[in-house]
Design an enzyme around this catalytic site. Structure first.
Site: not given
Length: 152
Positions: A33, A36-38, A41
């Site tokens: 995660a 994945g967030d990076g 974004d």
């Protein structure tokens, strides 16, 4: 880009920084995660700036609306039926992971579903299945547009 040429960012990243080969199955769902967030974004920022040059504050507002947990949660509601068994397992591991940080202005359900979404994006990114990752993001974003049209 000419047909047959591949995106070589990952090759350059690995070569220049001497990255070691890793088994992505060994990463925790929260680690998936995190990356994945990076990557999500970065994809959203790329899409937002592609719409045109604007004040940074406006770019940030447009980006924030799409990267917040509630938006990712709404996307996952639609995407769940489109996931393979493997993808669904990764999503569930991420969704069920116990996070230390509390949800900021988000429901626990949205936050957990968003964590599952980010884990899935991280998994697909590290697996180098970028086409699938981007197709899911596209389909999720389209579902948000459909939601907005229904509410208007």
């Amino acid at each position: 880009m000419e047909k047959g040429l591949e995106w070589q960012f990952d090759s350059y990243l690995q070569e220049i920084f001497q990255l070691k080969e890793v088994d992505i199955q060994e990463y925790s769902p929260l680690t998936l995660a995190y990356i994945g967030d990076g990557i999500y974004d970065l994809v959203i920022r790329t899409l937002v700036i592609n719409r045109g040059n604007k004040q940074v504050q406006k770019l940030h507002q447009e980006t924030s609306a799409l990267v917040q947990a509630s938006a990712q949660s709404r996307m996952m509601r639609v995407l769940q039926d489109r996931l393979t068994e493997e993808e669904h397992a990764v999503y569930k591991r991420g969704r069920n992971a116990k996070s230390v940080s509390p949800a900021k202005n988000q429901s626990v359900t949205d936050y957990r579903r968003a964590t599952g979404f980010e884990a899935l994006m991280g998994y697909l990114y590290l697996k180098k299945d970028w086409k699938r990752m981007l197709e899911l993001i596209r389909d999720g974003l389209e579902s948000l547009e459909d939601d907005r049209l229904i509410k208007e």
